[in-house]
Scaffold this active site. Structure first.
Site, PDB file in Angstrom:
ATOM      1  N   TYR A 179     -15.789  -7.738 -54.165  1.00  0.00           N
ATOM      2  CA  TYR A 179     -14.432  -8.285 -53.718  1.00  0.00           C
ATOM      3  C   TYR A 179     -13.312  -7.176 -54.523  1.00  0.00           C
ATOM      4  CZ  TYR A 179     -16.454 -12.782 -52.751  1.00  0.00           C
ATOM      5  OH  TYR A 179     -16.975 -13.702 -52.186  1.00  0.00           O
ATOM      6  N   SER A 180     -13.846  -6.009 -54.606  1.00  0.00           N
ATOM      7  CA  SER A 180     -12.991  -5.005 -55.092  1.00  0.00           C
ATOM      8  C   SER A 180     -11.573  -4.690 -54.376  1.00  0.00           C
ATOM      9  CB  SER A 180     -13.621  -3.664 -55.482  1.00  0.00           C
ATOM     10  OG  SER A 180     -12.845  -2.515 -55.888  1.00  0.00           O
ATOM     11  N   ASN A 181     -10.359  -4.868 -55.120  1.00  0.00           N
ATOM     12  CA  ASN A 181      -9.278  -4.253 -54.478  1.00  0.00           C
ATOM     13  C   ASN A 181      -9.305  -2.927 -54.296  1.00  0.00           C
ATOM     14  OD1 ASN A 181      -8.087  -7.003 -54.305  1.00  0.00           O
ATOM     15  ND2 ASN A 181      -7.337  -6.709 -56.240  1.00  0.00           N
ATOM     16  N   LEU A 236     -11.706  -0.877 -53.811  1.00  0.00           N
ATOM     17  CA  LEU A 236     -12.611  -0.312 -52.759  1.00  0.00           C
ATOM     18  C   LEU A 236     -11.969  -0.464 -51.304  1.00  0.00           C
ATOM     19  CD1 LEU A 236     -16.245  -1.801 -52.703  1.00  0.00           C
ATOM     20  CD2 LEU A 236     -15.456   0.497 -52.735  1.00  0.00           C
TER      21      LEU A 236
END
Ligand SMILES: *Cc1c(COP(=O)(O)O)cnc(C)c1O
Length: 294
Positions: free
Chosen positions: A68-70, A72
């Site tokens: 869920y990385s912003n 990435l």
């Protein structure tokens, strides 16, 4: 391609009976408006690393994150916009969600890796991209000294004085940059960080990236159990804040940030007349992965 985005983000005042009662003035610097996906502090953090990559003729960005990385997604969107290839190394077994869908939409190649190997990112980079002359390493969350430099610029954009600046802390890079910015601009503004993870390591992390040696505050009691952990109280705060201000926040970072600010105001932490600035660091997409908690 010139690596730049219009990033002078607007500052907006917000209102609440609580602020009137304690005679404080609260403002939001809307870094979430910089770009829908290269959002908030993630653009500030990527700017100098991307310029460095370009200067070194690196055309392939390799970075790391959870599913869920912003960061990435910001890297995927920035790579597409500025003409880089991108690979995202994702922690854990293969999954799909809105964030990863949008990473792929922007042309990012995803590689899933087990949690054990994920711990050593430089080793993963060497293993898979050691022979790729064009590959450029960007750490998880975009953390680096260059990233802090980009965040420091936020302070120079302010054209009104504030007594306090608040921001949420993940890796602590954004906090370090703002602290440096306060120092470089010779301001008397006090910096307050709100760690969203549980533990006492944030000061050490911030001090790794900050070059200025000025005192600052860390409010360690607003992690709500840890990273991406929530309570019903936090969830209703996020809902009420958004409905009352028209500014969307989410429970992982900005929800904890504003909760802390409201709570500190309630406890009489600030002198009457104080001007408080909160940095809205964006990352709003993550709320779509948390709908069932609302
Ligand atoms: C990544 C992120 C942060 C944390 O920034 P750090 O520089 O890692 O401390 C804060 N807010 C949002 C919305 C983020 O996506």
């Amino acid at each position: 391609m010139k690596i730049d985005l219009q990033i002078q983000s607007p500052v907006q005042q917000i209102h609440s009976p609580l602020f009137d009662e304690h005679r404080v003035h609260v403002f939001v610097k809307c870094d979430d408006l910089i770009h829908p996906f290269i959002s908030g502090n993630k653009w500030r953090k990527l700017k100098y690393p991307l310029l460095k990559a370009q200067a070194e003729n690196k055309t392939h960005l390799v970075t790391f994150g959870g599913a869920y990385s912003n960061h990435l997604l910001a890297t995927a969107a920035a790579a597409a916009k500025f003409g880089f290839q991108a690979t995202g190394i994702v922690r854990g077994e293969e999954v799909d969600n809105d964030t990863l869908f949008l990473c792929r939409m922007h042309g990012m190649k995803l590689m899933f890796t087990d949690r054990e190997s994920y711990r050593d990112k430089p080793a993963l980079f060497t293993k898979y991209f050691g022979d790729d002359e064009s590959a450029f390493f960007i750490d998880e969350g975009g953390a680096s000294p260059e990233a802090a430099k980009g965040c420091a610029e936020l302070v120079a954009e302010l054209d009104e004085p504030f007594n306090h600046i608040f921001c949420a802390c993940g890796t602590g890079t954004t906090a370090a940059g703002i602290i440096d910015g306060i120092s470089e601009n010779n301001l008397r503004t006090e910096f307050h960080g709100v760690p969203v993870l549980k533990g006492d390591f944030m000061k050490a992390e911030i001090d790794r990236y900050a070059t200025a040696l000025i005192p600052y505050h860390l409010h360690n009691n607003y992690h709500f159990g840890g990273y991406a952990k929530t309570t019903p109280e936090l969830i209703s705060f996020v809902k009420d804040f958004t409905a009352a201000t028209g500014i969307l926040i989410e429970p992982i970072y900005t929800g904890k940030l504003f909760y802390a600010i409201f709570d500190l105001i309630k406890s009489g932490h600030f002198e009457s007349g104080s001007r408080i600035l909160a940095i809205h660091t964006g990352g709003l997409l993550s709320i779509l992965g948390m709908k069932e908690r609302f």
